[in-house]
Design a protein around this motif. Structure first.
Motif, PDB file in Angstrom:
ATOM      1  N   THR A 203      -0.881   8.518  10.248  1.00  0.00           N
ATOM      2  CA  THR A 203       0.127   7.778  11.022  1.00  0.00           C
ATOM      3  C   THR A 203      -0.510   6.513  11.579  1.00  0.00           C
ATOM      4  O   THR A 203      -1.738   6.353  11.558  1.00  0.00           O
ATOM      5  N   ASN A 204       0.332   5.633  12.087  1.00  0.00           N
ATOM      6  CA  ASN A 204      -0.115   4.401  12.746  1.00  0.00           C
ATOM      7  C   ASN A 204      -1.069   3.577  11.906  1.00  0.00           C
ATOM      8  O   ASN A 204      -2.072   3.079  12.400  1.00  0.00           O
ATOM      9  N   LEU A 205      -0.792   3.492  10.638  1.00  0.00           N
ATOM     10  CA  LEU A 205      -1.656   2.666   9.789  1.00  0.00           C
ATOM     11  C   LEU A 205      -1.152   1.236   9.839  1.00  0.00           C
ATOM     12  O   LEU A 205      -0.005   0.958   9.521  1.00  0.00           O
ATOM     13  N   ASP A 206      -2.004   0.355  10.320  1.00  0.00           N
ATOM     14  CA  ASP A 206      -1.604  -1.055  10.382  1.00  0.00           C
ATOM     15  C   ASP A 206      -2.742  -1.900   9.835  1.00  0.00           C
ATOM     16  O   ASP A 206      -3.856  -1.876  10.350  1.00  0.00           O
ATOM     17  N   LEU A 207      -2.476  -2.605   8.783  1.00  0.00           N
ATOM     18  CA  LEU A 207      -3.547  -3.413   8.183  1.00  0.00           C
ATOM     19  C   LEU A 207      -3.196  -4.893   8.214  1.00  0.00           C
ATOM     20  O   LEU A 207      -3.596  -5.656   7.342  1.00  0.00           O
ATOM     21  N   GLY A 208      -2.437  -5.274   9.205  1.00  0.00           N
ATOM     22  CA  GLY A 208      -2.114  -6.699   9.348  1.00  0.00           C
ATOM     23  C   GLY A 208      -0.802  -7.051   8.679  1.00  0.00           C
ATOM     24  O   GLY A 208      -0.225  -6.253   7.928  1.00  0.00           O
ATOM     25  N   PRO A 209      -0.380  -8.271   8.962  1.00  0.00           N
ATOM     26  CA  PRO A 209       0.952  -8.685   8.523  1.00  0.00           C
ATOM     27  C   PRO A 209       1.105  -8.822   6.998  1.00  0.00           C
ATOM     28  O   PRO A 209       2.211  -8.658   6.474  1.00  0.00           O
TER      29      PRO A 209
ATOM     30  N   VAL B 257       0.873  -1.173   0.000  1.00  0.00           N
ATOM     31  CA  VAL B 257       0.000   0.000   0.000  1.00  0.00           C
ATOM     32  C   VAL B 257       0.910   1.222   0.000  1.00  0.00           C
ATOM     33  O   VAL B 257       1.717   1.404   0.912  1.00  0.00           O
ATOM     34  N   LEU B 258       0.849   2.001  -1.054  1.00  0.00           N
ATOM     35  CA  LEU B 258       1.693   3.185  -1.162  1.00  0.00           C
ATOM     36  C   LEU B 258       0.898   4.393  -0.705  1.00  0.00           C
ATOM     37  O   LEU B 258      -0.124   4.732  -1.300  1.00  0.00           O
ATOM     38  N   VAL B 259       1.352   5.008   0.392  1.00  0.00           N
ATOM     39  CA  VAL B 259       0.618   6.155   0.918  1.00  0.00           C
ATOM     40  C   VAL B 259       1.432   7.406   0.696  1.00  0.00           C
ATOM     41  O   VAL B 259       2.615   7.449   1.032  1.00  0.00           O
ATOM     42  N   CYS B 260       0.836   8.388   0.117  1.00  0.00           N
ATOM     43  CA  CYS B 260       1.536   9.643  -0.162  1.00  0.00           C
ATOM     44  C   CYS B 260       1.042  10.704   0.822  1.00  0.00           C
ATOM     45  O   CYS B 260      -0.156  10.826   1.066  1.00  0.00           O
TER      46      CYS B 260
ATOM     47  N   LYS C 220     -10.831   8.156   8.718  1.00  0.00           N
ATOM     48  CA  LYS C 220     -11.622   7.584   7.634  1.00  0.00           C
ATOM     49  C   LYS C 220     -10.709   6.886   6.616  1.00  0.00           C
ATOM     50  O   LYS C 220     -11.115   5.938   5.930  1.00  0.00           O
ATOM     51  N   ALA C 221      -9.489   7.370   6.511  1.00  0.00           N
ATOM     52  CA  ALA C 221      -8.543   6.826   5.539  1.00  0.00           C
ATOM     53  C   ALA C 221      -8.325   5.340   5.762  1.00  0.00           C
ATOM     54  O   ALA C 221      -8.196   4.559   4.821  1.00  0.00           O
ATOM     55  N   ARG C 222      -8.279   4.957   7.024  1.00  0.00           N
ATOM     56  CA  ARG C 222      -8.001   3.562   7.332  1.00  0.00           C
ATOM     57  C   ARG C 222      -9.059   2.646   6.698  1.00  0.00           C
ATOM     58  O   ARG C 222      -8.736   1.649   6.061  1.00  0.00           O
ATOM     59  N   ASP C 223     -10.310   3.015   6.871  1.00  0.00           N
ATOM     60  CA  ASP C 223     -11.404   2.209   6.305  1.00  0.00           C
ATOM     61  C   ASP C 223     -11.307   2.140   4.796  1.00  0.00           C
ATOM     62  O   ASP C 223     -11.477   1.097   4.175  1.00  0.00           O
ATOM     63  N   LEU C 224     -11.040   3.308   4.212  1.00  0.00           N
ATOM     64  CA  LEU C 224     -10.987   3.359   2.750  1.00  0.00           C
ATOM     65  C   LEU C 224      -9.854   2.486   2.224  1.00  0.00           C
ATOM     66  O   LEU C 224     -10.020   1.739   1.254  1.00  0.00           O
ATOM     67  N   ILE C 225      -8.698   2.560   2.899  1.00  0.00           N
ATOM     68  CA  ILE C 225      -7.538   1.783   2.430  1.00  0.00           C
ATOM     69  C   ILE C 225      -7.790   0.291   2.671  1.00  0.00           C
ATOM     70  O   ILE C 225      -7.550  -0.549   1.790  1.00  0.00           O
ATOM     71  N   ALA C 226      -8.318  -0.027   3.860  1.00  0.00           N
ATOM     72  CA  ALA C 226      -8.579  -1.441   4.171  1.00  0.00           C
ATOM     73  C   ALA C 226      -9.549  -2.039   3.152  1.00  0.00           C
ATOM     74  O   ALA C 226      -9.380  -3.165   2.679  1.00  0.00           O
ATOM     75  N   ALA C 227     -10.566  -1.245   2.780  1.00  0.00           N
ATOM     76  CA  ALA C 227     -11.543  -1.738   1.813  1.00  0.00           C
ATOM     77  C   ALA C 227     -10.893  -1.943   0.451  1.00  0.00           C
ATOM     78  O   ALA C 227     -11.158  -2.934  -0.243  1.00  0.00           O
ATOM     79  N   ALA C 228     -10.017  -1.004   0.082  1.00  0.00           N
ATOM     80  CA  ALA C 228      -9.328  -1.138  -1.201  1.00  0.00           C
ATOM     81  C   ALA C 228      -8.463  -2.392  -1.212  1.00  0.00           C
ATOM     82  O   ALA C 228      -8.388  -3.105  -2.220  1.00  0.00           O
ATOM     83  N   VAL C 229      -7.826  -2.662  -0.085  1.00  0.00           N
ATOM     84  CA  VAL C 229      -6.977  -3.856   0.014  1.00  0.00           C
ATOM     85  C   VAL C 229      -7.834  -5.111  -0.153  1.00  0.00           C
ATOM     86  O   VAL C 229      -7.483  -6.025  -0.899  1.00  0.00           O
ATOM     87  N   GLU C 230      -8.988  -5.123   0.511  1.00  0.00           N
ATOM     88  CA  GLU C 230      -9.873  -6.294   0.399  1.00  0.00           C
ATOM     89  C   GLU C 230     -10.311  -6.508  -1.039  1.00  0.00           C
ATOM     90  O   GLU C 230     -10.413  -7.625  -1.523  1.00  0.00           O
ATOM     91  N   LYS C 231     -10.588  -5.425  -1.718  1.00  0.00           N
ATOM     92  CA  LYS C 231     -10.978  -5.539  -3.118  1.00  0.00           C
ATOM     93  C   LYS C 231      -9.838  -6.138  -3.925  1.00  0.00           C
ATOM     94  O   LYS C 231     -10.029  -7.086  -4.698  1.00  0.00           O
ATOM     95  N   MET C 232      -8.634  -5.572  -3.729  1.00  0.00           N
ATOM     96  CA  MET C 232      -7.511  -5.995  -4.571  1.00  0.00           C
ATOM     97  C   MET C 232      -7.162  -7.465  -4.347  1.00  0.00           C
ATOM     98  O   MET C 232      -6.658  -8.128  -5.247  1.00  0.00           O
ATOM     99  N   LYS C 233      -7.443  -7.956  -3.131  1.00  0.00           N
ATOM    100  CA  LYS C 233      -7.144  -9.367  -2.848  1.00  0.00           C
ATOM    101  C   LYS C 233      -7.851 -10.305  -3.824  1.00  0.00           C
ATOM    102  O   LYS C 233      -7.332 -11.354  -4.168  1.00  0.00           O
TER     103      LYS C 233
END
Lengths: 163, 321, 288, 702
Positions: D15-21, D3-6, D81-94
């Motif tokens: 900060t402190n974005l953690d979406l699992g290992p 996940v590339l965050v700009c 809110k960013a965390r939810d949006l990024i987590a959802a994007a990750v789930e989609k990409m999976k």
């Protein structure tokens, strides 16, 4: 002059909702209908293009109260030629139906309606007629067909024309 | 060697699934030879207590048909799960919720009111509704609780396999039973039929035009369908494209369109929503008003798209009642 | 033997019995069996301008009578044919059908509606008619009046060419009489406006009468009782209004066809024609 | 997954974005400048500013963009809110299928040009001059097409040869062109870069020719060639300089063979050969509409009623000298029963005929009867000139042409006076429309939209609805005049040259992919594809990669999800929604071409909306499934907005109408399930309608 202050913008939409009125908006005013119309050929007061035009402009009262609206012979010469595929005679008929709903039913039609209510046909079948048929070797026919009155009740048309 | 023990139980169902077993005809004797029934309320007299007394996992396989609608059904489903090695959801109701699942557009009170008060044949001047406990001079009478919501079997207990259909066709039942007896089973959670939709094998699919687009949506009750032509090509709603095949096109052959009793194929979660999408997509009208008109002509979309699958759909039931 | 339900409508059985008689006579000769439609009413056309739905329901009820017997309908009147055909089309429309069923009617068999003349052309055929002709009327010159609702609206019928109609001319020619090509063949008789503006209607009828006179024909051949009312019953009015003498007989086509079949003039009801076709009869050697 | 965050130069403070290992987070200060390497096969999520910008910097990647800047920072939403949006994007990409690169190799660098009219000649000429080998395939024995049939070109009235002959001369200078006359493309196989075309050639009859013309003198067969008489053996003064036999008329009497100084063979045989090419240019031109179908105007029935071409040729050759002419416009055009469209050029053709007859015979009375005179641009001068020459213009549409006392009568209404008008004349000219010659398109299986090979209501689609190796020129797609055809031909030549600069084209545009294990060939999808990219080949559903534009409409139509759009499959969106939506949220699924852009504008213009509005970018409103709405509703969403382009403005032609139909039925469904019908709303939101978007989501949030 056509005074648009008197126009009803809903009028055309009302006509479209009527049975047969669907094609109204497609009209682009080429006048093929008027040029094809046998009634207009003899009486220029009747002009289907003008009726449709006034309807599109929303001149509701003027259209509905016009005695010439009823001149359409429903011969479909216009329908055959309309380049936009409008069933012109049906559109005019839809406007007539709408006029009836709004209290503009010509007397002649009221008489016919009454005959159909009573007899189910346009002419009274007298005993004389039945005898004549018999003499000519023709089979007997029903004098009245009450089922028609039932249909008239069902659609509420009698109420619409105040009968 | 001792024969494997088998249970056959019905929950909220019409009894058609039991009929389907009888429809095995002579084959039922082969089954009866191979197994020993431990519970089959419709045919043989066993007591629940007998099952309760059995050791866990002692029943080889339990076939449960019907949706779960009452406390008693839930209890038996759980009990059989505990006592069985395999649980098979037998038929559309256990699998998807089935026709009884359509009751999810109402709640318990509404259903009671209709059943015990409003129907013309009902005489119930005091307005008595079924109670779970009734005091009588002979003691307390108990009735199982009637739930608000119809559930599928797998929403109640874990299910190993599904035998689809309303009712499952005898050949599929026989195949399933044979596979179980021979231990040749597919991965757990499988639906014991083919993977592809009904159109794959439907004879009428050949008559379908390549570009299937419709301008009108019709229901079979409104027209007489051409027995040779694809229903959808005639604008008659048929759920064949969205429904698992393997049923032998029984309805199609009787000139009835598919209504989806075999449930969706494996990627689809919500069969009704999915087919709704497909059907809407082939409406060949490019005018908003016309589209609205056609959409309105799809009467009773729940009954149409979710005839067998409402409890298994994403939303499961009517909300807020 | 081909069987059809015969729809008579209002005018024919009471005011144009000669049309009915002659139609029945030629039908019999051509092995067409007419089955009577008990309970048939007005076709509904007169009410179309008042309320299309009502008129369609009346028409559909008439169709239902024939549908119950699983017989295709023959109509003798152009307007009835149009009205019944329209209703027949509407019966395929779900919305209309529901309304129709609400009234307790049913439409068990899909049937068709055709004008008698169309049946002669399509179902019997020119060849068969020719072979039935026993007395060719070669001396006669006539004009064939189609009337509006014979081929229009084409979306209802899909029969003949609405711009250059020819089927009726062919049928007239079968009798040996010559159907003369003339201007404004498709012109309306004016019947529909008779109740609204009689003077206009008579003017319209006069148009074709004057063309007929200019062409010097022996008769105008009609296939619609409505058109005949305009050309025959109102001929005197046209004569008065335009100060002209016409005296043009108006024959129904089955009358003409019957004569060519060798029928007696009474068998085709010729004595009921209001404009006496004496000259015509003389020409074909049937004067009384 | 990466996940590339700009931070967008410190504007986004996450900060402190953690979406699992399994998820590796990389922070960048300025992604645009730093431009980290991303493997083209890798699935990544990029969170930063709007995808409208990021997509241009990171094109063609297996990537989901999360818009933190426009959707959170600028609009003043909490950064959590960013965390939810990024987590959802990750789930989609999976769960999405990655894009497979499509490589089209340009193996052959020659072109087949189908047609022999002005457009075809221009294309061939331009390409040949640029070193491209051309095979020109013409159906008739001579070059020149429709133009060579005319006397003159509008508006000046110059003889056609002024234009055509120099063009032909220029073409003949090139040695890179093979000519195939009397030839049609019978079959076309293959794809961009490598087409195999089967040509079918009928014999010309004349093998060798000295141009002596004796054959014509002795030929007994007269042929009426659209108003001009010629013999069965004939010559059109264009190219080639060899006579030809019209075998449809030839009686094979053998008179010509007797006098021939060259060589004539009276045997009409058909030969076949195959040629190959890397690209095809269709310049097959147009056909005249069969005006005899407009029966009321009496063509074929009434002598003196003729078509424009016949009139032009008859007047030009002196066969006809009319006294009174009526030119009827739109004979069958703009007519639901015939050609529903305007052919664009016939108004000028009619004016040209009026001028032609007045040039020759100034005393002629000319009437033009037209519903509308469409004399756009400089043609207005032409129209003015004709009025000054005394042509009478009548506004109206004639009802019929009849014969009365040996003269023709045109019956119409004169709309200027509102009175009936009958015009008597000796000649009536019917100015009918044109139909493109679609034979080649049919062979290529190219979808017609109504009467035309490509969709016209959408400018972009006009170019993209053809397979990548097929180009059109001139009037092949729609009636066009000479000038327009020449411009179009040069454009086509440029496109081919541009293609041939490369040895292969690689695209990473997402395509639909069919899972054959699931597809039961139910054909629900085929008709919904706006590009005709789906078809059944050998009893399997196939996607034509040359045509698929990646809208995803088929994947939503498919009742079993057998069709899956790369990078955007329905299951992916489902996962994204289930992860993203919490109770009380409003979900906005917005078309990337219109509604999504409005959200960027909302951020810039500070149209604020509540933070529980969560936005997901979709390829098209037609790529949203009802079950996606169900997912959101099941998660407790207050409302689901689907934002699409206005009717008829869909980037993918019909996607928004598909969406509309689904929404309408879905509403009924949700109604029966106890929800408000308005819990799902499909709205047309233009790319600048930030206020509309905000008002709607605010309403839905109530």
């Amino acid at each position: 002059m056509i005074d648009l202050k008197n126009a009803d913008p809903h009028f055309k939409w009302e006509i479209i909702k009527m049975e047969g009125g669907e094609g109204l908006l497609k009209c682009f005013g080429c006048s093929d209908c008027a040029a094809s119309c046998p009634v207009r050929y003899f009486d220029e007061r009747y002009n289907p293009r003008k009726i449709i035009r006034l309807t599109l402009l929303g001149m509701k009262n003027r259209v509905l109260s016009s005695p010439f609206l009823w001149f359409c012979a429903h011969c479909h010469a216009c329908t055959e030629r309309c380049p936009q595929g409008i069933l012109v005679a049906e559109v005019i008929n839809a406007i007539k139906n709408y006029a009836v709903e709004n209290g503009y039913c010509p007397e002649g039609y009221k008489v016919q309606l009454d005959l159909l209510k009573r007899l189910g046909r346009l002419y009274e079948v007298e005993d004389f007629d039945l005898k004549k048929r018999q003499r000519l070797g023709l089979p007997p026919i029903d004098k009245t067909i009450p089922e028609v009155a039932r249909i008239l009740e069902h659609t509420g048309i009698l109420k619409k024309v105040g009968q | 060697m001792a024969k494997p023990l088998v249970a056959f139980y019905w929950c909220a169902s019409c009894g058609g699934c039991e009929e389907a077993v009888v429809d095995l005809a002579e084959d039922i004797l082969k089954v009866a030879d191979a197994v020993e029934f431990r519970l089959w309320p419709v045919a043989l007299d066993f007591k629940y207590a007998d099952v309760e007394a059995m050791p866990d996992k002692s029943i080889a396989v339990s076939f449960i048909n019907g949706a779960v609608r009452t406390e008693e059904q839930e209890h038996l489903a759980k009990l059989l799960r505990q006592k069985s090695q395999l649980v098979i959801a037998f038929g559309a109701c256990a699998h998807l919720g089935g026709i009884p699942g359509l009751a999810n557009v109402a709640n318990k009170n509404e259903i009671f009111e209709t059943a015990y008060k409003l129907t013309r044949s009902t005489a119930n001047p005091k307005g008595v509704y079924p109670q779970t406990v009734t005091e009588t001079e002979y003691g307390k009478l108990k009735l199982p609780e009637f739930f608000d919501t119809v559930k599928t079997l797998d929403q109640t207990v874990e299910v190993d396999y599904y035998l689809p259909g309303c009712a499952p066709p005898p050949d599929l039942i026989m195949q399933g039973v044979t596979a179980i007896l021979e231990g040749k089973l597919p991965p757990k959670g499988s639906v014991l039929t083919v993977e592809k939709a009904l159109c794959e094998t439907c004879e009428r699919n050949k008559s379908k035009p390549d570009k299937l687009m419709i301008k009108e949506v019709k229901r079979i009750s409104e027209v007489i369908a051409d027995p040779e032509k694809c229903f959808l090509a005639e604008g008659i709603i048929c759920l064949g494209p969205a429904t698992r095949g393997g049923c032998g096109e029984r309805c199609i052959n009787a000139n009835m369109p598919c209504r989806g009793c075999f449930g969706p194929t494996k990627e689809v979660k919500d069969m009704g929503a999915k087919f709704l999408s497909s059907l809407a997509s082939i409406i060949d009208v490019d005018d908003e008003k016309e589209i609205e008109k056609i959409a309105e002509s799809v009467l009773d979309p729940i009954g149409l798209f979710y005839m067998y699958s409402l409890p298994s759909s994403i939303l499961r039931r009517k909300q807020g009642v | 033997m081909k069987k059809y339900a015969l729809f008579l409508g209002c005018t024919v059985p009471v005011r144009a019995q000669h049309y009915e008689m002659s139609a029945r006579a030629v039908a019999k000769e051509l092995a067409i069996e007419f089955v009577e439609m008990a309970g048939a009413s007005c076709c509904g056309f007169p009410l179309k301008a008042v309320d299309a739905e009502t008129s369609l329901l009346i028409a559909a009820r008439n169709i239902a009578i024939a549908s119950k017997q699983n017989l295709d309908v023959i109509s003798l009147c152009n307007s009835c044919t149009a009205m019944l055909s329209d209703a027949q089309l509407q019966l395929k429309n779900n919305e209309f059908y529901r309304e129709f069923k609400k009234l307790g009617f049913s439409y068990p068999n899909e049937i068709t509606v055709k004008h008698f003349v169309r049946v002669l052309y399509e179902d019997i055929g020119i060849d068969k008619l020719k072979s039935a002709v026993k007395k060719r009327l070669d001396t006669l010159h006539v004009i064939a009046h189609y009337g509006c609702h014979y081929m229009r609206p084409s979306y209802l019928y899909g029969f003949d060419d609405p711009e250059i109609p020819h089927t009726f001319d062919e049928l007239v020619n079968v009798t040996g009489a010559q159907s003369v090509e003339y201007m404004d063949k498709k012109m309306c008789c004016g019947g529909s406006v008779l109740g609204i503006d009689e003077a206009l209607a008579v003017t319209m009828a006069n148009h074709k009468l004057s063309i007929a006179k200019n062409n010097g024909v022996d008769a105008l051949i009609s296939i619609c009782p409505f058109c005949t009312v305009m050309y025959e019953d109102n001929q005197r009015k046209a004569e008065e209004k335009f100060e002209i003498q016409y005296n043009i007989p108006v024959l129904y086509y089955p009358q003409l066809l019957g004569l060519s079949f060798g029928f007696d003039m009474n068998a085709v009801g010729l004595r009921f024609n209001r404009v006496r076709p004496n000259a015509l009869l003389e020409k074909i050697g049937l004067s009384d | 997954m990466r996940v590339l965050v700009c931070t967008c130069k410190d504007k986004i403070k996450l900060t402190n974005l953690d979406l699992g290992p399994d998820v590796k987070i990389e922070q960048y200060f300025d992604l645009c400048k730093e431009k980290p390497a991303i493997d083209s096969d890798e699935k990544v999520v990029i969170a930063g500013c709007s995808p409208n910008l990021l997509e241009t910097l990171f094109p063609n990647l297996n990537c989901e963009f999360v818009n933190l800047y426009e959707h959170i920072v600028l609009i003043g939403h909490p950064i959590e809110k960013a965390r939810d949006l990024i987590a959802a994007a990750v789930e989609k990409m999976k769960v999405v299928t990655p894009i497979k690169a499509k490589i089209f190799t340009i193996e052959k660098k020659s072109v087949v040009v189908i047609g022999g009219g002005v457009a075809a000649i221009e294309v061939a000429s331009q390409l040949a001059q640029n070193g491209v080998g051309v095979d020109l395939v013409e159906r008739s024995p001579f070059l020149g097409g429709t133009v060579a049939q005319l006397d003159r070109l509008y508006p000046e009235g110059t003889p056609y040869s002024h234009t055509l002959m120099p063009q032909i001369a220029k073409m003949l200078e090139s040695k890179n062109i093979n000519y195939y006359f009397n030839t049609e493309a019978k079959d076309i196989k293959g794809r961009i870069g490598n087409y195999d075309i089967t040509l079918q050639t009928c014999s010309r009859g004349v093998i060798d020719c000295t141009h002596c013309g004796k054959c014509v003198d002795v030929c007994p067969v007269e042929v009426d060639d659209a108003g001009k008489m010629r013999k069965a053996i004939y010559y059109v003064p264009t190219y080639p300089d060899i006579y030809a036999i019209d075998f449809n008329a030839c009686t094979k009497c053998g008179e010509c063979v007797k006098v021939c100084e060259g060589k004539i063979e009276l045997e009409d045989k058909i030969a076949e050969q195959n040629i190959d090419a890397g690209a095809i240019v269709i310049a097959s031109g147009l056909n005249w509409y069969d005006v005899d179908k407009v029966t009321e105007y009496g063509y074929c029935r009434l002598p003196g009623v003729m078509k424009t071409l016949e009139f032009e040729r008859a007047v030009a050759s002196g066969v006809l000298k009319p006294k009174k002419v009526v030119i009827i416009y739109c004979a069958g055009s703009r007519d639901a029963n015939h050609l529903p469209y305007c052919s664009k050029i016939c108004c000028f053709l009619g004016l040209k005929e009026a001028k032609l007859v007045l040039d020759r015979y100034p005393e002629t009375q000319v009437y033009v009867v037209a519903m509308d005179m469409r004399s756009f641009g400089t043609f207005e001068y032409f129209y003015n000139k004709l009025r000054e020459k005394g042509v009478t213009f009548v506004k109206g549409k004639p009802s019929e042409v009849i014969k009365r006392n040996d003269s023709l009568v045109v019956r119409t209404e004169d709309l200027y006076t509102n009175e009936l008008l009958e015009i008597e004349a000796d000649t009536v000219v019917l100015s009918a429309g044109f139909v493109p010659d679609t034979a080649t398109f049919d062979k290529l299986g190219i979808k017609l939209n109504g009467d035309f090979p490509v969709l016209f209501e959408n400018a972009d689609l006009g170019n993209t609805a053809l397979p990548r190796g097929i180009f059109t020129a001139g009037a092949a797609t729609f009636p066009a005049g000479v000038a327009d055809s020449l411009v179009d031909a040069r454009k086509a030549a440029f496109s081919v040259l541009n293609l041939f600069r490369q040895d292969k084209i690689e695209t990473k545009q997402p395509n639909a992919v069919i899972n054959e294990d699931l597809c039961s060939i139910c054909r629900m999808c085929i008709g919904t594809c706006p590009y005709g990219a789906l078809s059944i080949v050998e009893e399997k559903l196939k996607v034509n990669e040359e045509l698929c534009m990646g809208c995803g409409i088929c994947s939503i139509t498919c009742p079993v999800y057998a069709s899956q759009l790369e990078l955007f499959n329905p299951q992916g969106l489902s996962h994204q929604i289930r992860t993203l939506i919490k109770k009380g949220d409003v979900l906005a699924l917005l078309c990337r071409w219109s509604a999504y852009n409005a959200t960027d504008k909302a951020a810039y213009d500070k149209y604020l909306y509540p933070e529980n509005v969560k936005i997901i970018r979709v390829p098209c409103s037609g790529a949203v499934d009802p079950s996606h709405v169900m997912d959101a509703v099941n998660n407790g969403a207050k409302g689901v907005l689907i934002g699409g382009c206005y009717p008829d403005a869909c980037h993918y032609a019909r996607g928004n109408f598909r969406a509309k139909a689904r929404e309408q039925i879905l509403k009924q469904n949700l109604d029966l399930l106890g929800f408000s019908r308005d819990i799902v709303r499909l709205e047309w939101i233009g790319k600048d309608e930030a206020n509309k978007f905000v008002e709607i989501v605010k309403e839905m949030n109530k």
